[in-house]
Motif scaffolding. Structure first.
Motif, PDB file in Angstrom:
ATOM      1  N   THR A 217       9.701  12.529  11.903  1.00 35.62           N
ATOM      2  CA  THR A 217       9.508  11.772  10.672  1.00 35.62           C
ATOM      3  C   THR A 217       8.647  10.561  10.961  1.00 35.62           C
ATOM      4  OG1 THR A 217      11.673  12.492   9.869  1.00 35.62           O
ATOM      5  CG2 THR A 217      10.666  10.574   8.786  1.00 35.62           C
ATOM      6  N   ARG A 218       7.538  10.431  10.198  1.00 35.69           N
ATOM      7  CA  ARG A 218       6.617   9.328  10.416  1.00 35.69           C
ATOM      8  C   ARG A 218       6.982   8.175   9.483  1.00 35.69           C
ATOM      9  NH1 ARG A 218       2.310  10.280  13.440  1.00 35.69           N
ATOM     10  NH2 ARG A 218       1.179   8.539  12.441  1.00 35.69           N
ATOM     11  N   VAL A 219       7.087   7.007  10.045  1.00 36.11           N
ATOM     12  CA  VAL A 219       7.396   5.802   9.267  1.00 36.11           C
ATOM     13  C   VAL A 219       6.397   4.719   9.650  1.00 36.11           C
ATOM     14  CG1 VAL A 219       9.853   6.354   9.050  1.00 36.11           C
ATOM     15  CG2 VAL A 219       9.061   4.931  10.963  1.00 36.11           C
TER      16      VAL A 219
ATOM     17  N   TYR B  86       7.431   0.476  -2.081  1.00 37.26           N
ATOM     18  CA  TYR B  86       7.500   1.159  -0.791  1.00 37.26           C
ATOM     19  C   TYR B  86       8.223   2.490  -0.931  1.00 37.26           C
ATOM     20  CZ  TYR B  86       6.129  -3.288   1.321  1.00 37.26           C
ATOM     21  OH  TYR B  86       5.471  -4.426   1.653  1.00 37.26           O
ATOM     22  N   ARG B  87       7.859   3.423  -0.074  1.00 32.69           N
ATOM     23  CA  ARG B  87       8.610   4.669   0.057  1.00 32.69           C
ATOM     24  C   ARG B  87       9.709   4.421   1.066  1.00 32.69           C
ATOM     25  NH1 ARG B  87       7.902   9.199   3.574  1.00 32.69           N
ATOM     26  NH2 ARG B  87       8.902  11.101   2.710  1.00 32.69           N
TER      27      ARG B  87
ATOM     28  N   GLY C 163       0.811  -1.217   0.000  1.00 31.10           N
ATOM     29  CA  GLY C 163       0.000   0.000   0.000  1.00 31.10           C
ATOM     30  C   GLY C 163       0.836   1.255   0.000  1.00 31.10           C
ATOM     31  N   GLY C 164       2.142   1.167  -0.344  1.00 29.71           N
ATOM     32  CA  GLY C 164       2.988   2.344  -0.415  1.00 29.71           C
ATOM     33  C   GLY C 164       3.442   2.846   0.932  1.00 29.71           C
ATOM     34  N   GLU C 165       3.612   1.955   1.913  1.00 32.24           N
ATOM     35  CA  GLU C 165       4.048   2.366   3.253  1.00 32.24           C
ATOM     36  C   GLU C 165       5.474   2.931   3.218  1.00 32.24           C
ATOM     37  OE1 GLU C 165       1.126  -1.045   4.027  1.00 32.24           O
ATOM     38  OE2 GLU C 165       2.713  -0.571   2.581  1.00 32.24           O
TER      39      GLU C 165
ATOM     40  N   PRO D 290       5.948  -0.954  13.927  1.00 34.25           N
ATOM     41  CA  PRO D 290       6.523  -2.264  13.626  1.00 34.25           C
ATOM     42  C   PRO D 290       8.020  -2.159  13.313  1.00 34.25           C
ATOM     43  CG  PRO D 290       4.492  -1.918  12.398  1.00 34.25           C
ATOM     44  CD  PRO D 290       4.853  -0.591  13.004  1.00 34.25           C
ATOM     45  N   LEU D 291       8.737  -3.192  13.707  1.00 31.20           N
ATOM     46  CA  LEU D 291      10.190  -3.199  13.488  1.00 31.20           C
ATOM     47  C   LEU D 291      10.619  -4.586  13.026  1.00 31.20           C
ATOM     48  CD1 LEU D 291      12.915  -1.416  15.463  1.00 31.20           C
ATOM     49  CD2 LEU D 291      13.196  -3.864  15.095  1.00 31.20           C
ATOM     50  N   LEU D 292      11.411  -4.633  11.977  1.00 32.75           N
ATOM     51  CA  LEU D 292      11.927  -5.880  11.419  1.00 32.75           C
ATOM     52  C   LEU D 292      13.451  -5.836  11.452  1.00 32.75           C
ATOM     53  CD1 LEU D 292      11.659  -8.580   9.913  1.00 32.75           C
ATOM     54  CD2 LEU D 292      11.515  -7.269   7.764  1.00 32.75           C
ATOM     55  N   PHE D 293      14.039  -6.807  12.148  1.00 31.78           N
ATOM     56  CA  PHE D 293      15.498  -6.915  12.207  1.00 31.78           C
ATOM     57  C   PHE D 293      16.009  -7.721  11.026  1.00 31.78           C
ATOM     58  CE2 PHE D 293      14.479  -6.367  16.752  1.00 31.78           C
ATOM     59  CZ  PHE D 293      15.338  -5.346  17.080  1.00 31.78           C
TER      60      PHE D 293
END
Length: 710
Positions: A630-632, A611-612, A585-587, A662-665
Motif C-alpha cells: 500500500t502506497r501512502v 486528503y485520501r 493535492g489529494g495525498e 514522511p511521518l508525523l507523530f
C-alpha cells in the motif's frame, strides 16, 4: 559401756564450753560413730583433748571425716556453725572438698600435713572470702592403734596477710612515687622546690624556683613575702589557686594547681604546683612544701587537641546536617517524581478526550457556518477546550513530559523581547528592575517555555506583593560545586542563574516544603490552579537544570532557575518559518491511532481537508498494510500504542524507503518513545493533542513539503 569422758559419773561435768553441751545434745546415732554411750576410749580421749584447747581444733573421725570441734573453731567457722557439727568434712566445706579429701587420705594412711599461710576461698558468712591459714593435720589412733581420725589445728592468719599485702603495696607505691620524683628532678621538667611558711607567710625555695618567678635567688633562699611571688601569676588564675589551697588545708588532701607565670618577655608559661600541707599537734596548718613542674608544652598540646576536637565536632555536626538536608531533598524529589508520573498519565488520557471534543466541535462548526447561535456555542466550548489544553500542558510540564524544542539562547535577548509583555501583564503599579549580564553564557532551552516560566514567576511575585512594589529579574554566570549539587540531582559545572525576586509576604517553612507540588496554592479558591511553580520546576528540570526557592515569611521570596551553560555553536540567525504551504493535492495519509474516537475525528478532519485517508488501529495492522505494498504519502501516527509494533518501528520503516516516507507523530505525551528527555531531534515532527484543523493542515503541508530530504 558409757563413755567416762561424757558421763557425769566420770566427772565430765567439770568441762565447760558451748561445744561440750552441743556434742552431748547431738544425735550421733545418725552417723557411723553411733550413740554417744558407745564411743571408743580413744575417741573420748581425743574429744576431751580437743575441748580443752584454746586453739581452734577440729577432729575429722572415720573415713567420711565427721566433724567434731571446739569453741575456738566455732568462731572460725562463722555462719556455718553449728551446722558443721557431725557433718562429713567434704559436705561441710564443699568449696575445698578436694583439698580435704587429700588430707583424709594422707592422715588415715599415717602421714601428717602442714601449711603456712595457706590461701583458700571459703563461704563462711554467705559470700566467698579470701582467707589465709596455718594448718596442721595429724592422725588420731583408735583403740587398736591404727589411724581412726584426723586432728586439725587451724590458725587463721588473714588479718596479718592483708596487713602485709597493704604494707607491700604502700612500699611499692612509695618506691614508684620516689622514682618519679627523682626522675622529674633529674629531667628538665622541675622548675623548682618551695616551702610556704603559713605562720609567717614567707615563701622560700631553691635557685630554679627563684628564676622561674624572676626573683632574686638570695632573697628566695632566705624567704620573702608570698605576695611577691603572687604578683607574677596570671590574674585569671588567682581564684583557682586560692580555692585549691583552701581545699588542701580544709580537707587535708594533696595540693595540685595549674597556673601561668609571667616571663621576662611578657608571655606566660604553664606550671603545675604539687605539694601538701603539714599540721601541728593542735591541728593548725604550719608549712606548705611542694614542687613546681613545667607543663607548658602539655597545656599547649591540650589546647590544640581541644581546638581540633571542637573543629571535628563542628565538622561532624555540619556533615550530619548536610546529610539530613540531602535526605530531605531526596524524599521531596522522589515525591515530586511520583506525582509527576501520575499527572503525566492523567494528562495523556485527558488530551485524547480533549482531541475528540475539539475535533467534533470544529466539524460541527463547519456543518453550520451560517448559524450564528451554533457558532457562538461552539466557540464557547472550544474556549473551554483551550483552557483544558493549557491545564494539561502545565501538568505535562511539571511531569517533565512536554515536548521541548530547545535552541541556543542568550538570556538578555529573551528578556528584550518580553519587556513590553511583562509590563502589560503585571500592571502599572509594578516596577520591573532587570539586571541581566551582557556577557551571559549561552543556554540551550525551549525559548517559549522559558518565557512562560519567567512570566509565571513574575505574576506570582506581583500577587505576593498585592499588586504593588518592585520585582527584580537578575541573571549571573555561576559555577556549581559538588557541595551545592549534593542530593539535588544536578551535575556540578557552569550554569546561568536566572532569578525573580520580590519583597512580598514570603513563605512559611510549611508552605515552602510544598511549593513545587501541583495544585498546591495559598491563593483563594478560584484564583489559581496551583500549577505555576510546579510547571517551572518541571521545565527547568527537563532542561537539565535546577530550581530553588529562598524565602522568609514577611520579607520576600527569590526563585532561582539554574540552566546549564551550552557548549553548542550559536546559529547565524533565527530559523525562519517556511512560506511553502501549498494547497492540498489529494495525498494519501495513513492514520494509525488506537483510540477509536480520536481516530474517527482525525479521519473526518483529514477528509474535509481533501486528503485520501487509510486507517489502522495499531502498529501491526499499519505495518501489514505497508508490507502488502500500500502506497501512502504520509503516515500520521499516535506515539503511544499497544502491541508489538511501536510507532518508532513505523518511523524506522519510513526512513528506510526510497524516497523516505514522511511521518508525523501526534500524542498527549511521548514517554520518551521518540525523544530524549522530551527533546525532539531535528528530523522528528510532532503535533501535540489537542490540535485544531488549522494546526493539523499547517503541519501536514510543512512535513509533505520536506519529503525526499535526507
Amino acid at each position: 559401756m558409757p563413755s567416762p569422758f561424757l558421763s557425769q559419773s566420770h566427772g565430765c561435768q567439770g568441762w565447760r564450753g558451748e561445744m561440750s553441751e552441743r556434742i552431748r545434745a547431738f544425735d550421733w546415732s545418725t552417723t557411723e560413730l553411733g550413740p554417744l554411750e558407745g564411743w571408743s576410749h580413744s575417741l573420748c580421749n581425743a574429744v576431751q583433748f580437743l575441748l580443752g584447747s584454746p586453739v581452734p581444733l577440729v577432729m575429722l573421725w572415720g573415713r567420711p571425716g565427721y566433724m567434731i570441734y571446739n569453741d575456738a573453731y566455732s568462731v572460725f567457722a562463722g555462719g556455718r556453725h553449728p551446722y558443721l557439727l557431725g557433718s562429713p568434712v567434704e559436705l561441710g566445706w564443699p568449696e575445698v572438698a578436694e583439698f580435704n579429701r587429700n588430707v583424709m587420705d594422707t592422715c588415715l594412711a599415717g602421714g601428717t600435713l602442714s601449711y603456712r599461710d595457706k590461701e583458700l576461698v571459703l563461704l563462711r558468712h554467705g559470700k566467698p572470702e579470701e582467707v589465709w591459714m596455718d594448718l596442721y593435720y595429724s592422725p588420731v589412733p583408735g583403740d587398736d592403734g591404727a589411724p581412726a581420725g584426723v586432728m586439725a589445728i587451724v590458725v587463721e592468719t588473714t588479718e596479718r596477710m592483708v596487713s602485709e599485702r597493704r604494707r607491700q603495696e604502700a612500699e611499692s607505691a612509695y618506691r614508684e612515687a620516689n622514682e618519679r620524683l627523682h626522675l622529674a628532678l633529674s629531667s628538665g621538667a622541675v622548675r623548682g622546690l618551695f616551702v610556704w611558711d603559713l605562720e609567717t607567710n614567707l615563701l622560700s625555695g631553691d635557685a630554679r624556683f627563684a628564676r622561674t618567678f624572676l626573683l632574686p635567688v638570695e632573697q628566695v633562699e632566705q624567704g620573702l613575702p608570698n605576695d611577691r611571688a603572687m604578683q607574677m601569676i596570671h590574674p585569671d588564675d588567682f581564684d583557682h589557686l586560692n580555692r585549691q589551697v583552701e581545699q588542701t588545708i580544709a580537707l587535708r588532701v594533696p595540693f595540685k594547681a595549674e597556673y601561668r607565670i609571667r616571663q621576662s618577655d611578657g608571655s606566660y608559661q604553664w606550671v603545675l604546683a604539687s605539694g601538701r600541707c603539714e599540721f601541728g599537734e593542735q591541728g593548725q596548718p604550719l608549712r606548705f612544701p611542694g614542687v613546681l613542674i613545667d607543663i607548658h608544652e602539655r597545656k599547649i598540646a591540650e589546647d590544640e587537641l581541644l581546638q581540633l576536637t571542637h573543629q571535628l565536632e563542628q565538622r561532624v555536626e555540619a556533615e550530619v546536617q548536610a546529610r539530613s538536608e540531602v535526605e530531605e531533598r531526596l524524599r521531596q524529589s522522589q515525591k515530586l517524581e511520583a506525582i509527576g508520573g501520575l499527572t503525566g498519565g492523567v494528562a495523556h488520557d485527558f488530551n485524547n478526550m480533549l482531541q475528540v471534543i475539539a475535533g467534533n466541535l470544529h466539524l460541527l462548526a463547519r456543518l453550520e457556518p451560517a448559524n450564528e447561535r451554533a457558532q457562538r456555542y461552539v466557540q464557547v466550548a472550544l474556549g473551554a477546550v483551550d483552557r483544558g489544553a493549557k491545564l494539561s500542558s502545565q501538568l505535562l510540564s511539571f511531569a517533565r513530559r512536554q515536548q521541548l524544542q530547545p535552541t541556543q539562547c542568550d538570556p538578555l535577548r529573551i528578556y528584550q523581547g518580553l519587556g513590553e509583555l511583562f509590563q502589560r501583564a503585571l500592571g502599572e503599579t509594578i516596577h520591573l528592575d532587570v539586571q541581566l549580564p551582557r556577557d551571559s553564557w549561552p543556554i540551550y532551552v525551549d525559548r517559549n517555555q522559558l518565557e512562560n516560566a519567567l512570566l509565571n514567576l513574575a505574576i506570582n511575585a506581583r500577587d505576593a506583593m498585592q499588586g504593588e512594589g518592585t520585582i527584580r529579574i537578575t541573571g549571573e554566570n555561576v559555577t556549581l560545586d559538588e557541595a551545592f549539587c549534593a542530593g539535588k540531582q544536578v551535575e556540578p559545572g557552569d550554569y546561568v542563574c536566572l532569578s525573580v525576586c520580590d519583597n512580598g509576604i514570603g513563605m512559611t517553612q510549611e508552605v515552602l516544603e510544598h511549593a513545587f507540588e501541583p495544585f498546591f496554592t495559598t491563593k483563594p479558591e478560584g484564583h489559581s490552579t496551583g500549577l505555576g511553580l510546579s510547571m517551572v520546576f518541571g521545565f527547568v528540570k527537563q532542561s537539565g537544570g535546577h530550581t530553588e526557592i529562598i524565602s522568609e515569611h514577611g520579607v520576600g521570596s527569590t526563585v532561582q532557575m539554574y540552566f546549564p551553560r551550552s557548549a553548542r555553536n550559536a546559529p547565524d540567525e533565527e530559523p525562519q518559518a517556511s512560506d511553502e504551504c501549498s494547497a492540498c493535492g489529494g495525498e494519501t495519509i495513513l492514520v494509525v491511532e488506537d483510540d477509536a474516537g480520536v481516530r474517527a475525528t482525525a479521519v473526518e478532519l483529514l477528509q474535509q481537508l481533501g486528503y485520501r485517508v487509510l486507517t489502522a488501529a495499531n502498529g501491526e495492522l499499519a505495518q501489514q498494510l505497508l508490507d502488502e505494498g500500500t502506497r501512502v504519502d504520509l503516515i500520521f501516527t499516535d506515539v503511544v500504542m499497544p502491541g508489538r509494533i511501536k510507532s518508532s518501528d513505523l518511523a524506522d520503516w519510513a526512513r528506510r524507503q526510497m524516497p523516505p516516507v514522511p511521518l508525523l507523530f501526534t500524542s498527549g505525551f511521548t514517554r520518551d518513545v521518540i525523544s530524549r528527555n522530551q527533546q525532539l531531534s531535528a528530523d522528528t515532527h510532532l503535533l501535540s493533542k489537542p490540535y485544531t484543523p488549522q494546526a493539523l493542515e499547517s503541519m501536514l503541508r510543512s512535513v509533505l513539503a520536506g519529503r525526499g530530504a535526507g
